[in-house]
Design a protein around this motif. Structure first.
Motif, PDB file in Angstrom:
ATOM      1  N   TYR A   1       0.822  -1.210   0.000  1.00 47.68           N
ATOM      2  CA  TYR A   1       0.000   0.000   0.000  1.00 47.68           C
ATOM      3  C   TYR A   1       0.861   1.267   0.000  1.00 47.68           C
ATOM      4  N   ASP A   2       1.968   1.234   0.732  1.00 44.94           N
ATOM      5  CA  ASP A   2       2.827   2.420   0.800  1.00 44.94           C
ATOM      6  C   ASP A   2       3.399   2.757  -0.576  1.00 44.94           C
TER       7      ASP A   2
ATOM      8  N   SER B   1       0.575   4.179  -2.746  1.00 48.90           N
ATOM      9  CA  SER B   1       0.247   5.547  -2.338  1.00 48.90           C
ATOM     10  C   SER B   1       1.310   6.532  -2.800  1.00 48.90           C
ATOM     11  N   GLN B   2       2.565   6.110  -2.711  1.00 46.48           N
ATOM     12  CA  GLN B   2       3.661   6.974  -3.145  1.00 46.48           C
ATOM     13  C   GLN B   2       3.613   7.219  -4.646  1.00 46.48           C
TER      14      GLN B   2
ATOM     15  N   ARG C   1       0.711   9.684  -5.305  1.00 45.70           N
ATOM     16  CA  ARG C   1       0.737  10.984  -4.625  1.00 45.70           C
ATOM     17  C   ARG C   1       0.941  12.157  -5.584  1.00 45.70           C
TER      18      ARG C   1
ATOM     19  N   ARG D   1      -2.290  12.789  -7.450  1.00 43.93           N
ATOM     20  CA  ARG D   1      -3.355  13.309  -6.587  1.00 43.93           C
ATOM     21  C   ARG D   1      -3.073  14.764  -6.196  1.00 43.93           C
TER      22      ARG D   1
ATOM     23  N   ARG E   1      -6.375   2.210   3.982  1.00 47.40           N
ATOM     24  CA  ARG E   1      -4.971   2.407   3.642  1.00 47.40           C
ATOM     25  C   ARG E   1      -4.746   3.459   2.565  1.00 47.40           C
ATOM     26  N   LEU E   2      -5.708   3.601   1.640  1.00 44.94           N
ATOM     27  CA  LEU E   2      -5.508   4.514   0.504  1.00 44.94           C
ATOM     28  C   LEU E   2      -6.160   5.882   0.705  1.00 44.94           C
TER      29      LEU E   2
END
Length: 407
Positions: free
Chosen positions: A283-284, A287-288, A291, A294, A317-318
């Motif tokens: 998930y990290d 997300s990275q 990012r 977004r 998580r997101l």
């Protein structure tokens, strides 16, 4: 002895060949066991069990059939069982015998009877205790290996067939895009459209099967990127402030080419949906990767919320901008108190985290009214509009009436 050995057979086919090599090599007391495949006039090592000798013999090594025993054994000039290779005139005359003192080898047959290659064991020193019983055990295990190799060949053949179909589909772009309106309940006007794929390639199958098969043969990201590129090409035809939603899996979202799909497009009108069924390993990392997009205004949605544990984990998580309630939650929400309670809880969570709820799969007026009573303002489903071809979607976006005919 054979029954005892087979009693310890591993539980999965993927381990069978390696286990067989190790088991037979140890039972015969030999230095090396290997399985070869005949490719043109070469014997290519496919599997090797050679503790301490890995630098001398390893998978991928190849030798001319003129330089090894295989062809002579198949054609009857050498026996399958050679406790002392120096006692066999044909073997004694071959340079390779300087390194091989004892040798046992049996052919591996394909299902059609053709020879795939050989199952061999050898040692640097003679082994006078080798006997016909050992050869019988070798043949029995060779049959097990041949069956596994036959299954592997069938799978590989099927995989290559699938790869060919997917590559051809990508090359010809044998698919189309339809647009499912996301509608404001109170104005009955679309606020955006979800892009959906329809495949024209044969055999006729649902989109999820095509995408799953592409993923199975390592072409899932290639197909998704091709489809997404086609979807986004139509985005600028829609009115300003009208969002376009696309679906993508985690691997595609983290692919180096993903961000480039949006060059020249308004990020604040793009919604990327992650389905509940998508397995996210890190998930990290995801997300990275998302990012920067977004931060430019792209919105993230979690699809199929409420369909299972994964969607709730995705949400936590997101931290998505949009939570899409699965149609299993929407269906009969007007008559099912448990579904209404869960939908209300999801709405409360969304409000507290700054997310927006979109209900999917609305098919009855009673369901729509129940969702409105809960405070949900947007949704999609056949009651509001079926998926539309581009011309009809643009007409609806521009103020026309939604078609009730499925595209």
């Amino acid at each position: 002895m054979l029954k005892h050995l087979i009693g310890h057979t591993p539980g999965t086919d993927s381990d069978l060949v390696k286990w067989t090599l190790e088991t037979v090599r140890k039972h015969l007391g030999m230095d090396v066991a290997y399985i070869s495949e005949f490719v043109d006039d070469q014997s290519v090592f496919r599997y090797v069990e050679a503790p301490g000798l890995e630098e001398m013999i390893k998978p991928g090594d190849a030798h001319s059939l003129d330089d090894v025993y295989c062809r002579h054994i198949l054609e009857g000039r050498l026996p399958e069982l050679m406790p002392d290779t120096s006692l066999e005139p044909v073997a004694a005359a071959m340079p390779i015998t300087a390194m091989i003192g004892s040798h046992v080898s049996v052919p591996l047959r394909r299902p059609n009877g053709d020879t795939y290659g050989m199952f061999c064991c050898f040692s640097s020193a003679p082994s006078p205790t080798l006997n016909e019983r050992d050869l019988g055990i070798m043949r029995a295990f060779a049959n097990l290996v041949a069956e596994q190799i036959g299954r592997d060949l069938d799978r590989n053949k099927e995989a290559e067939k699938k790869k060919g179909l997917i590559r051809d589909l990508i090359t010809r772009q044998d698919f189309s895009v339809v647009y499912q309106p996301i509608v404001d309940f109170y104005s009955n006007r679309p606020t955006g459209f979800e892009c959906l794929t329809r495949f024209g390639a044969q055999p006729s199958r649902t989109p999820d099967i095509w995408f799953n098969e592409a993923a199975d043969v390592g072409l899932g990201t290639d197909l998704e990127l091709t489809v997404l590129r086609h979807m986004l090409e139509t985005m600028l035809h829609f009115p300003d402030k009208m969002s376009i939603s696309i679906n993508a899996g985690p691997e595609t979202l983290q692919h180096a080419d993903f961000a480039g799909l949006f060059d020249g497009l308004p990020f604040d009108r793009i919604v990327v949906e992650v389905t509940e069924h998508a397995r996210i390993a890190d998930y990290d990392a995801l997300s990275q990767a998302l990012r920067p997009l977004r931060e430019k205004g792209m919105k993230l949605a979690v699809d199929d919320a409420g369909a299972g544990y994964s969607s709730l984990h995705h949400i936590l998580r997101l931290q998505p901008d949009i939570i899409k309630l699965d149609m299993s939650l929407t269906k009969n929400v007007d008559t099912d108190p448990a579904k209404r309670s869960l939908a209300a809880a999801m709405l409360l969570f969304a409000r507290q985290t700054g997310s927006v709820i979109v209900a999917e799969g609305i098919e009855k007026k009673e369901e729509l009214e129940a969702l409105k009573a809960l405070g949900i303002r947007r949704g999609q489903g056949y009651l509001l509009s079926r998926p539309l071809v581009l011309a009809d979607a643009l007409r609806f976006a521009g103020g026309g009436t939604a078609s009730r005919v499925s595209a």
